[in-house]
Design an enzyme around this catalytic site. Structure first.
Site, mmCIF file in Angstrom:
data_model
loop_
_atom_site.group_PDB
_atom_site.id
_atom_site.type_symbol
_atom_site.label_atom_id
_atom_site.label_comp_id
_atom_site.label_asym_id
_atom_site.label_seq_id
_atom_site.Cartn_x
_atom_site.Cartn_y
_atom_site.Cartn_z
ATOM 1 N N LYS A 35 -16.057 130.849 81.651
ATOM 2 C CA LYS A 35 -14.941 131.395 80.856
ATOM 3 C C LYS A 35 -15.490 132.262 79.716
ATOM 4 O O LYS A 35 -16.683 132.221 79.421
ATOM 5 C CB LYS A 35 -14.108 130.239 80.305
ATOM 6 C CG LYS A 35 -14.868 129.306 79.383
ATOM 7 C CD LYS A 35 -14.103 128.018 79.127
ATOM 8 C CE LYS A 35 -14.890 127.106 78.205
ATOM 9 N NZ LYS A 35 -14.325 125.754 78.149
ATOM 10 N N ARG A 129 -5.256 117.511 75.158
ATOM 11 C CA ARG A 129 -5.123 118.966 75.216
ATOM 12 C C ARG A 129 -4.286 119.294 76.448
ATOM 13 O O ARG A 129 -3.135 119.646 76.346
ATOM 14 C CB ARG A 129 -6.535 119.586 75.273
ATOM 15 C CG ARG A 129 -6.618 121.001 74.827
ATOM 16 C CD ARG A 129 -8.058 121.472 74.674
ATOM 17 N NE ARG A 129 -8.891 121.312 75.864
ATOM 18 C CZ ARG A 129 -10.106 121.804 75.989
ATOM 19 N NH1 ARG A 129 -10.656 122.491 74.988
ATOM 20 N NH2 ARG A 129 -10.812 121.636 77.078
ATOM 21 N N TYR A 256 -23.196 144.083 48.640
ATOM 22 C CA TYR A 256 -21.889 143.826 48.035
ATOM 23 C C TYR A 256 -21.919 142.521 47.243
ATOM 24 O O TYR A 256 -22.498 141.520 47.698
ATOM 25 C CB TYR A 256 -20.827 143.692 49.123
ATOM 26 C CG TYR A 256 -20.481 144.995 49.809
ATOM 27 C CD1 TYR A 256 -19.921 146.058 49.107
ATOM 28 C CD2 TYR A 256 -20.702 145.141 51.171
ATOM 29 C CE1 TYR A 256 -19.590 147.237 49.742
ATOM 30 C CE2 TYR A 256 -20.377 146.324 51.827
ATOM 31 C CZ TYR A 256 -19.816 147.372 51.095
ATOM 32 O OH TYR A 256 -19.493 148.528 51.728
ATOM 33 N N MET A 304 -20.510 145.296 57.241
ATOM 34 C CA MET A 304 -19.867 145.569 58.526
ATOM 35 C C MET A 304 -20.886 146.002 59.589
ATOM 36 O O MET A 304 -20.832 145.565 60.739
ATOM 37 C CB MET A 304 -18.789 146.645 58.361
ATOM 38 C CG MET A 304 -17.990 146.880 59.623
ATOM 39 S SD MET A 304 -16.783 148.195 59.452
ATOM 40 C CE MET A 304 -15.520 147.411 58.469
HETATM 41 C C1 LIG Z 1 -15.310 124.801 78.432
HETATM 42 C C2 LIG Z 1 -15.075 123.681 79.327
HETATM 43 C C3 LIG Z 1 -16.149 123.064 79.979
HETATM 44 C C4 LIG Z 1 -17.594 123.389 79.691
HETATM 45 O O1 LIG Z 1 -17.970 122.731 78.507
HETATM 46 P P1 LIG Z 1 -19.481 122.762 78.001
HETATM 47 O O2 LIG Z 1 -19.470 121.905 76.789
HETATM 48 O O3 LIG Z 1 -19.780 124.195 77.663
HETATM 49 O O4 LIG Z 1 -20.319 122.247 79.084
HETATM 50 C C5 LIG Z 1 -15.853 122.097 80.934
HETATM 51 N N1 LIG Z 1 -14.587 121.738 81.184
HETATM 52 C C6 LIG Z 1 -13.534 122.291 80.557
HETATM 53 C C7 LIG Z 1 -12.177 121.825 80.900
HETATM 54 C C8 LIG Z 1 -13.743 123.271 79.601
HETATM 55 O O5 LIG Z 1 -12.702 123.799 78.958
#
Ligand SMILES: *Cc1c(COP(=O)(O)O)cnc(C)c1O
Length: 363
Positions: A35, A129, A256, A304
């Protein structure tokens, strides 16, 4: 010449980490979680780096189709399920599997004609969740079985506190979450339970499939455990060159807010990386970077497009020197720790204006 900054993707590190997580999977089906554009590494790179994984897990439907265009032939899992009924068409076009995690998704599947889909049943065991309660699973399963063309792969849950530095006897320890799952942990249809921390730190977590994420990218899921200990290799280096050097007097300020005052006559390197590249603006004075084989402290606020570093004691560092912001010498978790976040956030925060380049081996 273009601006001297790049995000380097280490292909050999991706392959090595994938091999390590394959070993940690101990025979279970290995989903590589990709992802957020492969945790910021780019799907076009990770599709090659994780060629040995059994499947790729994502959440954007466009990414499923992109993975197919990039030549990925094995399984794909949508780890947030789908968002609307219209998503089912592209999901099926990509031949992806989904998680069914709510009554809403289940009833969309029940009313959709002509499905061919594999489903995990998402179970909430303490993360709160996504997912059904464990007590609801059998009813969900019965309804899934009744939908023509739908195959059930069993249950999937996610742990809230798999990292070893979580020491509390709190409401959602791995043990408590497993207790809530009960017999479902040995679901004959299958169980996909562990993510990286479950795989590395909780041998008691079983199932027939795992979801490896962060460790595949060579970042430890827990800042108290080093990448070396886990035998994984950081797969991304963010680096930029020194584009100018300032010689300043004792008492003169840098940047800054004048947050850094020279305690002695100083040489200040100006580096072509700033918060608009994805480097955190909150990084304080003294945050390390890596230049010409040494750790060098940052001096003054992140701008930036630039940062400034104190190279007074490092005569080798000069205009044209590469400066590693994080990567194989500066663990991203070290930077994350100094700005109150986790490595996960930083590796997927590098912004599109930074060119990405693949390499083999170290820099
Ligand atoms: C992101 C995610 C993972 C991977 O988690 P890691 O800690 O990066 O191994 C696995 N399962 C779900 C449902 C996730 O959202």
């Amino acid at each position: 010449m273009s601006r001297p900054i790049e995000l380097v993707i280490h292909m050999d590190a991706l392959r090595h980490n994938c091999q390590k997580m394959r070993e940690a999977a101990r025979g279970r089906f290995l989903w590589a979680v990709v992802k957020a554009n492969g945790y910021g590494h780019g799907l076009e790179h990770i599709v090659k780096g994780f060629a040995e994984a059994d499947g790729l897990a994502i959440l954007d439907i466009g990414d499923a189709l992109k993975l197919r265009r990039l030549g990925w032939k094995k399984r794909i899992l949508m780890i947030e399920g789908f968002f609307d009924e219209e998503d089912l068409e592209p999901i099926q076009e990509a031949g992806a599997d989904v998680i069914v995690h709510s009554e809403r998704l289940l009833s969309i599947l029940e009313h959709h004609k002509g499905l061919r889909l594999g489903c995990y049943i998402g179970v909430n065991t303490g993360m709160s969740r996504l997912g059904f309660r464990p007590s609801e699973v059998e009813a969900v399963r019965t309804r899934l079985h009744a939908i023509p063309g739908v195959t059930s792969y069993g249950v999937l849950t996610h742990f809230a506190n798999g990292d070893p530095s979580y020491k509390e006897n709190g409401p959602a320890t791995v043990g408590r979450q497993l207790d809530r799952l009960g017999d479902l942990a040995n679901d004959p249809e299958g169980a996909c339970l562990a993510a990286t921390t479950g795989m590395l730190f909780h041998p008691e977590v079983k199932g027939n499939a795992v979801r490896a994420g962060i460790a595949l990218y060579g970042v430890s899921p827990d800042s108290t455990v080093s990448e070396k200990t886990l035998d994984i290799i950081p797969a991304q280096t963010l680096r930029a060159k020194i584009i100018a050097v300032q010689h300043i007097e004792k008492g003169e300020a840098v940047g800054y807010g004048s947050k850094w005052i020279a305690p002695r006559p100083s040489r200040i390197g100006i580096v072509a990386c700033g918060y608009a590249d994805g480097y955190p603006r909150s990084a304080p004075n003294g945050t390390p970077v890596w230049v010409e084989g040494k750790k060098v402290p940052m001096a003054g606020r992140v701008c930036m497009d630039m940062i400034s570093i104190d190279i007074t004691d490092f005569p080798d560092a000069d205009v044209g020197s590469w400066v590693e912001l994080w990567g194989q010498h500066i663990p991203v978790n070290e930077i994350a720790g100094s700005v109150g976040t986790i490595g996960y956030e930083l590796i997927c925060s590098v912004l599109p204006r930074v060119p990405v380049r693949e390499t083999e081996g170290t820099l």
